[in-house]
Scaffold this motif. Structure first.
Motif, mmCIF file in Angstrom:
data_model
loop_
_atom_site.group_PDB
_atom_site.id
_atom_site.type_symbol
_atom_site.label_atom_id
_atom_site.label_comp_id
_atom_site.label_asym_id
_atom_site.label_seq_id
_atom_site.Cartn_x
_atom_site.Cartn_y
_atom_site.Cartn_z
ATOM 1 N N VAL A 171 0.844 -1.203 0.000
ATOM 2 C CA VAL A 171 0.000 0.000 0.000
ATOM 3 C C VAL A 171 0.874 1.247 0.000
ATOM 4 O O VAL A 171 0.655 2.194 -0.762
ATOM 5 C CB VAL A 171 -0.945 0.004 1.220
ATOM 6 N N LYS A 172 1.911 1.241 0.857
ATOM 7 C CA LYS A 172 2.767 2.428 0.958
ATOM 8 C C LYS A 172 3.553 2.665 -0.316
ATOM 9 O O LYS A 172 3.629 3.798 -0.806
ATOM 10 C CB LYS A 172 3.708 2.298 2.151
ATOM 11 N N THR A 173 4.168 1.632 -0.874
ATOM 12 C CA THR A 173 4.956 1.850 -2.089
ATOM 13 C C THR A 173 4.063 2.250 -3.255
ATOM 14 O O THR A 173 4.469 3.038 -4.112
ATOM 15 C CB THR A 173 5.786 0.604 -2.470
ATOM 16 N N GLY A 228 -1.753 11.599 -6.111
ATOM 17 C CA GLY A 228 -3.038 11.765 -5.437
ATOM 18 C C GLY A 228 -4.197 11.082 -6.120
ATOM 19 O O GLY A 228 -5.299 11.029 -5.563
ATOM 20 N N HIS A 229 -3.970 10.550 -7.300
ATOM 21 C CA HIS A 229 -5.027 9.866 -8.045
ATOM 22 C C HIS A 229 -4.943 8.345 -7.921
ATOM 23 O O HIS A 229 -5.610 7.622 -8.669
ATOM 24 C CB HIS A 229 -4.996 10.281 -9.514
ATOM 25 N N THR A 230 -4.106 7.872 -7.007
ATOM 26 C CA THR A 230 -4.030 6.443 -6.713
ATOM 27 C C THR A 230 -4.198 6.237 -5.213
ATOM 28 O O THR A 230 -3.484 6.852 -4.418
ATOM 29 C CB THR A 230 -2.683 5.847 -7.152
ATOM 30 N N THR A 231 -5.144 5.412 -4.842
ATOM 31 C CA THR A 231 -5.296 5.020 -3.447
ATOM 32 C C THR A 231 -5.192 3.500 -3.366
ATOM 33 O O THR A 231 -5.394 2.797 -4.364
ATOM 34 C CB THR A 231 -6.645 5.476 -2.866
ATOM 35 N N ALA A 232 -4.863 3.002 -2.193
ATOM 36 C CA ALA A 232 -4.699 1.556 -2.031
ATOM 37 C C ALA A 232 -5.110 1.143 -0.627
ATOM 38 O O ALA A 232 -5.111 1.952 0.312
ATOM 39 C CB ALA A 232 -3.258 1.138 -2.317
ATOM 40 N N TRP A 233 -5.457 -0.118 -0.500
ATOM 41 C CA TRP A 233 -5.930 -0.703 0.767
ATOM 42 C C TRP A 233 -5.524 -2.166 0.774
ATOM 43 O O TRP A 233 -5.420 -2.808 -0.276
ATOM 44 C CB TRP A 233 -7.452 -0.564 0.833
ATOM 45 N N THR A 252 1.324 4.055 -3.134
ATOM 46 C CA THR A 252 0.783 5.414 -2.989
ATOM 47 C C THR A 252 1.847 6.468 -2.713
ATOM 48 O O THR A 252 1.591 7.657 -2.901
ATOM 49 C CB THR A 252 -0.256 5.456 -1.855
ATOM 50 N N ARG A 253 3.055 6.026 -2.296
ATOM 51 C CA ARG A 253 4.100 7.000 -1.950
ATOM 52 C C ARG A 253 5.432 6.728 -2.622
ATOM 53 O O ARG A 253 6.386 7.481 -2.451
ATOM 54 C CB ARG A 253 4.262 7.061 -0.430
ATOM 55 N N GLY A 254 5.527 5.657 -3.391
ATOM 56 C CA GLY A 254 6.745 5.384 -4.153
ATOM 57 C C GLY A 254 7.764 4.590 -3.377
ATOM 58 O O GLY A 254 8.069 3.440 -3.724
ATOM 59 N N PHE A 255 8.334 5.171 -2.343
ATOM 60 C CA PHE A 255 9.320 4.487 -1.517
ATOM 61 C C PHE A 255 8.662 3.958 -0.250
ATOM 62 O O PHE A 255 7.776 4.600 0.323
ATOM 63 C CB PHE A 255 10.455 5.433 -1.107
ATOM 64 N N PHE A 256 9.126 2.799 0.211
ATOM 65 C CA PHE A 256 8.735 2.321 1.541
ATOM 66 C C PHE A 256 9.631 2.962 2.586
ATOM 67 O O PHE A 256 9.171 3.531 3.576
ATOM 68 C CB PHE A 256 8.830 0.798 1.618
ATOM 69 N N HIS A 257 10.945 2.885 2.351
ATOM 70 C CA HIS A 257 11.885 3.534 3.258
ATOM 71 C C HIS A 257 12.086 4.975 2.792
ATOM 72 O O HIS A 257 12.841 5.254 1.866
ATOM 73 C CB HIS A 257 13.214 2.775 3.287
ATOM 74 N N ASP A 258 11.377 5.874 3.434
ATOM 75 C CA ASP A 258 11.444 7.300 3.102
ATOM 76 C C ASP A 258 11.844 8.103 4.342
ATOM 77 O O ASP A 258 11.312 9.161 4.619
ATOM 78 C CB ASP A 258 10.110 7.791 2.540
#
Length: 588
Positions: A332-334, A507-512, A336-342
């Motif tokens: 979900v994090k990668t 912002g146009h991609t959400t995940a769950w 919607t935000r690209g990196f997991f370790h940010d």
């Protein structure tokens, strides 16, 4: 070609040509040596330094007819009659990359035989072909990352003339070419550059050897002009820059920024996009930020984090650097935000790692994948996902990879679930180097608990031969390989049809995710759009009933029964070990 050589280290340099007496060269005040001789295409030559009677190849050699230890041959790259005058290029945004190794993509392992398979890529629907390194290296076959003459195309692949034919053939089919280049180290054999000049920093090593001396202006020029050779003289559309985190640059203007500036200037001149993609494990968005915002201005960078999140979700492996990606929320994090370790703690590194990506950065600036040469070839046996996952989960992998908000990349053969391994292979002619390479590889995996017999000998020619693709697999009319290939074709066609799947806004991609049930959902599209695309991946063992907030149309499903459902009103029943892509109409 009038001969010139930068060589501050030797006190004397002579030009050697077969059938001629050695010709002493003249040194100028910039440590450049000159010979008033014109070499015609095909003429062989080398340089004799000081009292050594052996002739060394040209550091800027364009061709090595008998390998990296022998004489160079003059080449006129401008003599090729290019047929791509109408080629306007391919931008990375919205594209799909296909990574291949010339030596193992076809049975013959040459650039000309690769041309014969290009129509497969057109039919598949990819946009950019990324070649693993083709620069001249010692031996007949290896991955290409042990190159020692960066300006020459490996002779066993066909040399520079075959390379030009390959690029022309790609452009004729609408395919862009990305060339993987290695500027962070040189290979262990055939590297004579330190005999000429301080190309390397003595005593300062990275993972692969002495680091390249980027403090020296002439070495920086050597790197930049090599990049421009591929883009300008060989008509390549972009470069993949290997392991840029290993580039030690103390200057105020980083070499990556310098490369981006030159590529942008050349792009403006030739009137087509030129792409620079960095491989980096730093999770640092500086690489892809605009120069006016303090970044380097590269086009894109790989995101290993997204690979790791998908890999763990699909396989359940959590050893080593996969440990932090065990919860499905990592995907979900990668997503919607690209990196997991940010900026979060990395247990593998034992420290905080990475920086967040600004949400205004377009998502396509991250290149992602479920398989690539490293993630397959650096496993002990070079095993792909195919034997571990089976057809149904390979289908889910394809859906996750090709519907993500990023630029997806496929590794050769992945599109049909190739059963052939892709192992680590070398062909060092020196027995001691070959033995050291094999023993080091086996010892490395023995420390990780692998049985020695399970680790292929990289020097064994059969290790290389087994890594070649079996093109009979996808050419059957039926079976798992044919079905997976058809799925990839339909997925790539859907990417072109549905703008939501190439929407570049974070912002146009959400995940769950439901970690316990092993289910993942991704919504693509603007929040206020009349219709959005929803991707549902059921990695669990029980069916999943998904209630959606509007009428549903099934666009694609990996399960045949669901695919036939068409428009199942508002509830989608996703069978176990399957995935579906649906369109949801808002407010109806």
């Amino acid at each position: 070609m009038t001969v010139e050589l930068w060589a501050p280290i030797p006190q004397r340099v002579a030009l050697r040509r077969p059938g001629h007496a050695d010709l002493p060269m003249e040194r100028d005040d910039r440590d450049r040596w000159h010979a008033d001789v014109t070499l015609a295409p095909g003429d062989e030559y080398g340089f004799v330094l000081d009292d050594d009677d052996r002739a060394l190849p040209d550091p800027r050699s364009r061709r090595q007819p008998r390998g990296v230890h022998d004489l160079s041959a003059a080449v006129d790259l401008g003599a090729h009659d290019w047929a791509d005058s109408g080629w306007t290029g391919r931008q990375l945004a919205g594209g799909v990359v296909y990574e291949l190794h010339v030596g193992t993509w076809t049975a013959d392992g040459t650039l000309d035989s690769a041309i014969e398979r290009l129509d497969h890529l057109v039919d598949l629907g990819v946009d950019l072909v990324e070649l693993l390194p083709v620069n001249a290296f010692n031996g007949v076959h290896n991955w290409g990352y042990d190159g020692v003459l960066w300006y020459a195309v490996h002779e066993a692949y066909g040399g520079p003339a075959a390379y030009q034919r390959f690029v022309d053939a790609c452009h004729a089919r609408g395919l862009a070419v990305i060339q993987d280049v290695v500027y962070n180290h040189l290979g262990p054999s055939g590297n004579y550059l330190p005999r000429f000049a301080p190309y390397l920093r003595s005593g300062e090593r990275n993972t692969w050897g002495d680091s390249v001396n980027l403090d020296e202006p002439e070495v920086r020029r050597y790197v930049v002009e090599n990049a421009m050779m591929w883009l300008r003289d060989l008509h390549v559309d972009g470069l993949r820059l290997d392991a840029v985190h290993a580039l030690r640059d103390r200057s105020s203007r980083h070499i990556l920024r310098e490369l981006a500036e030159h590529a942008d200037a050349l792009s403006a001149h030739v009137g087509r996009p030129l792409t620079l993609i960095a491989e980096s494990d730093l999770n640092d968005p500086t690489l892809i930020l605009p120069r006016e915002a303090g970044g380097y201005g590269l086009t894109a960078q790989w995101s290993d984090d997204h690979h790791h999140a998908m890999h763990v979700a699909l396989t359940g492996e959590t050893a080593g650097y996969y440990a932090d990606f065990a919860p499905l929320d990592a995907l979900v994090k990668t997503t919607t935000r690209g990196f997991f370790h940010d900026g979060t703690f990395s247990s593998f590194r034992g420290r905080d790692h990475g920086r967040p990506i600004d949400p205004d950065v377009p998502t396509w600036r991250l290149v992602t994948f479920t398989q690539d040469h490293d993630q397959v070839g650096n496993r002990a046996a070079g095993d792909r996902l195919s034997p571990a996952l089976g057809e149904r989960r390979l289908a889910i992998a394809a859906v996750l990879n090709l519907t993500s908000p990023f630029t997806p990349m496929l590794f050769m053969g992945e599109e049909w679930g190739a059963s052939t391994p892709w192992a680590f292979f070398t062909s060092h002619p020196e027995p001691e180097l070959g033995r050291a390479t094999a023993e080091g590889r086996i010892a490395e995996f023995a420390r990780m608990g692998w049985d020695e017999s399970a680790v292929p000998d990289p020097q064994d020619p059969d290790t290389f031969r087994r890594s070649k693709l079996d093109w009979s697999e996808p050419e059957g009319a039926d079976g798992a390989h044919a079905r997976l290939l058809d799925l990839h074709r339909r997925l790539l066609a859907l990417r072109r049809q549905r703008p939501e799947l190439t929407d570049p806004a974070f912002g146009h991609t959400t995940a769950w995710a439901d970690d316990a049930a092993h289910r993942f959902r991704m919504d693509r599209g603007a929040p206020d759009a009349a219709e959005r695309v929803v991707v549902l991946a059921n990695l669990g063992e029980a069916p999943w009933a998904v209630e959606l907030d509007g009428p549903v149309t099934v666009l694609l499903a990996t399960d045949a029964a669901l695919a036939a459902a068409g428009a199942p009103d508002r509830t989608v029943e996703v069978p176990a070990a399957s995935a579906a892509i649906v369109a949801v109409t808002r407010g109806s």
